[in-house]
Structures are given as structure tokens and as C-alpha cells.
Design a protein around this motif. Structure first.
Motif, short mmCIF file in Angstrom:
data_model
loop_
_atom_site.label_atom_id
_atom_site.label_comp_id
_atom_site.label_asym_id
_atom_site.label_seq_id
_atom_site.Cartn_x
_atom_site.Cartn_y
_atom_site.Cartn_z
N VAL A 164 0.86 -1.17 0.00
CA VAL A 164 0.00 0.00 0.00
C VAL A 164 0.90 1.23 0.00
O VAL A 164 1.67 1.44 0.95
CB VAL A 164 -0.94 0.03 1.22
N GLY B 36 1.38 5.25 0.01
CA GLY B 36 0.76 6.53 0.34
C GLY B 36 1.58 7.66 -0.25
O GLY B 36 2.80 7.53 -0.43
N LYS C 135 -2.75 5.24 -2.22
CA LYS C 135 -3.60 6.18 -1.49
C LYS C 135 -2.96 7.55 -1.64
O LYS C 135 -2.06 7.92 -0.88
CB LYS C 135 -3.71 5.76 -0.03
N ILE D 140 -0.19 2.48 5.87
CA ILE D 140 0.39 2.36 4.54
C ILE D 140 1.72 1.64 4.69
O ILE D 140 2.26 1.54 5.80
CB ILE D 140 0.58 3.74 3.86
#
Length: 308
Positions: free
Chosen positions: A45, A47, A75, A93
Motif C-alpha cells: 500500500v 501513500g 492512497k 500504509i
């Protein structure tokens, strides 16, 4: 190339965070096309901060890691370092595109490391437990303090040392965190003796700051050195003889549990292609030609042969 020490009950962040250029994103929702690949390469993930270049870098990382078999979620536009770095620590994240010089000063205000290698060495000992710095790219994006040519002529401004000649007369504009960051109001006063008439909280080298400088609403602006609009405006970048702004090589910071040899090797292959010139070209497409950051990232990855 912009303090929270923790995120009190990340529920606050899981509410909506607004991006500089409009639009919203949250820590709870994935964004963009770089989602599940259906492969077994692991999940990441990513960020990003709330300015376009960092968002584009997030999608560059995502597109490349996807080609290596990772399942990737981006994200974007989560906020400043004071917001997203604690999110990384908390595990909300897994990876951030970072700028080594500013990150080091965030962790250690007294650090004097100026070049990329020295910064990387210090960061390895100062990153919080559970985080790892991966190899840095040659690409840099530093803060340049800009004034219009008319302002430079009026006050005799060539370098940051000259700002004290206009103490109490100039309005500074930049992201809100510049009011308390060393590479901002604090350092300009400590290192150069500069004091301003007022501070205007705008955005991180984005359209609000650049428009305010053009209109004369601010006199000194925090602009990124990789900004593609610098060459098309009659702005004067003030020299920084005391090196208040350190080198800002771009490097990923990742949670250690994700930082295996495969991930490190992936960035070692990506980094040589990620130059400052490449950054400027991508910024021109997003900021001047108004293309979508994810599309720009995809186009760049294909143009370099990093993905097919």
C-alpha cells in the motif's frame, strides 16, 4: 523538492483528507488503477503527500512494482509528512516516496548531512524501528525560494542572505508546515536572519503559491526546483550559500516487513532511470498540460522500457 508525532486514533485520518489541487482521498479507500494483479508477489500500500509530483511518484512506484508481480494500492494526497509519516509507522500504509534531506531534518533538526550518501547513512540509524530506507534515485527536488524579478530589483535580492535587508517588508507564501520547518521560516531566520511581514499558508509549491506570486499577493515563494513552470515565468531563484536546503534525492521508505531482497532489487533497477530531468518532464505533463498523474506515470514507465 515541505507536526504531528502521532495520529491520534487514525480515525481522524480515515475521515476525508483534501488534496492541494482539489479532490479527496482517505486512508480507508484504495485509489487508481494499480490494484490487484492476482499474482503472488506480495501486497504493498503506497501513500503519497498532497502535491502532484509525489502523487506521480507513487504511481510510478505502483506501476513498476505491479509489473514485478506485486499487488499494489495507491492512497494519494494524504497530506504533509507530518501526517503521512506517522501513518507509515502505524502500518496504515506500507511505502512512501520520500525526499531524503527533508525527511532527515524531520527526524533530526540538527543534522548537517547535505549529500545523498551521507543522508542515507544517517537515516538508516535514525528511522523509527520497523522502517527501512531503500536505495535513492539521482532525481532531486529541492525547495527554491523564488521572488519576481521586480521584487529582486526593488530590494537587491540575489541570495537568501539579502533577505534581511528587507526584514518586515516581504510576505512569505508556502505550505502551512513551512511556518515551523527548518527548511522554511525557522531556518531562514536562524541561518540568514530573515524576518517577514507575514506568512501566508498556501500549498506545497502548487497553483495557490504560484498564482499568489504572480499576482503579487506574496513576495517570497517556496517553489520546487523540479517545477516545470519556472522556466516560463520571470522569477528569480535566491541562492542558498549556507545550504539551508540539503540535497533531496528521492527514495522509498518502507515498512521492514515488506522490505525483502526482491523489493530492494526492484528499486535498484528503477532508480537509474529516475533522474531530475525525468521528474521535470513528468511535472510538465501534470502541471502544465494537466494530464492525470497515473497516466503520466504509466507513459513514463513504458517510455523507459521499465514496463511493457
Amino acid at each position: 523538492m515541505r507536526k504531528l508525532s502521532t495520529i491520534a486514533g487514525l480515525a481522524a485520518l480515515a475521515l476525508t483528507v483534501t488534496a492541494c489541487g482539489g479532490g479527496t482521498t482517505t486512508l480507508a479507500e484504495p485509489s487508481g488503477r494499480a490494484g490487484s494483479t492476482g499474482s503472488s508477489g506480495g501486497t504493498i500500500v503506497i501513500g503519497t503527500a498532497n502535491f502532484t509530483e509525489n502523487v506521480t511518484l507513487g504511481y510510478v512506484y505502483a506501476g513498476y512494482l505491479k509489473s514485478k508481480g506485486y499487488e499494489v494500492t495507491v492512497k494519494p494526497n494524504l497530506g504533509s509528512r507530518e501526517v503521512i509519516f506517522p501513518a507509515l509507522q502505524n502500518g496504515d500504509i506500507d511505502l512512501l516516496p520520500e525526499y531524503q534531506g527533508s525527511l532527515l531534518l524531520y527526524l533530526d533538526k540538527e543534522s548537517k548531512a547535505a549529500d545523498g550518501a551521507a543522508q542515507a547513512a544517517e537515516l538508516k540509524g535514525k528511522l523509527p524501528a520497523g522502517l527501512k530506507l531503500l536505495p535513492f534515485a539521482p532525481a532531486e527536488d529541492k525547495t527554491i525560494w523564488m521572488v519576481t524579478r521586480a521584487t529582486a530589483a526593488k530590494y537587491g535580492l540575489k541570495s537568501l542572505e539579502d533577505l534581511k535587508k528587507a526584514n518586515g517588508k516581504l510576505v512569505y507564501g508556502g505550505p502551512p508546515e513551512d511556518k515551523t520547518r527548518r527548511v522554511g521560516i525557522v531556518g531562514l531566520k536562524d541561518v540568514y536572519g530573515a524576518e517577514f511581514k507575514a506568512f501566508r499558508a498556501l500549498d506545497a509549491g502548487g497553483p495557490l503559491t504560484k498564482t499568489a506570486l504572480k499576482k503579487g499577493d506574496i513576495d517570497v515563494a517556496d517553489i520546487f526546483s523540479s517545477d516545470a513552470e519556472i522556466s516560463s515565468n520571470d522569477w528569480v531563484g535566491l541562492e542558498d550559500p549556507q545550504r539551508l536546503q540539503p540535497n533531496e534525492n528521492i527514495a522509498p521508505v518502507v515498512r521492514e516487513q515488506k522490505a525483502d531482497d526482491k523489493l530492494t532489487a526492484a528499486f535498484e533497477a528503477l532508480n537509474p532511470k529516475l533522474t531530475t530531468e525525468a521528474l521535470i518532464q513528468m511535472n510538465h505533463k501534470t502541471d502544465v498540460e494537466k494530464e492525470d498523474p497515473e497516466d503520466v506515470a504509466d507513459e513514463w514507465l513504458k517510455s523507459t522500457g521499465l514496463v511493457s
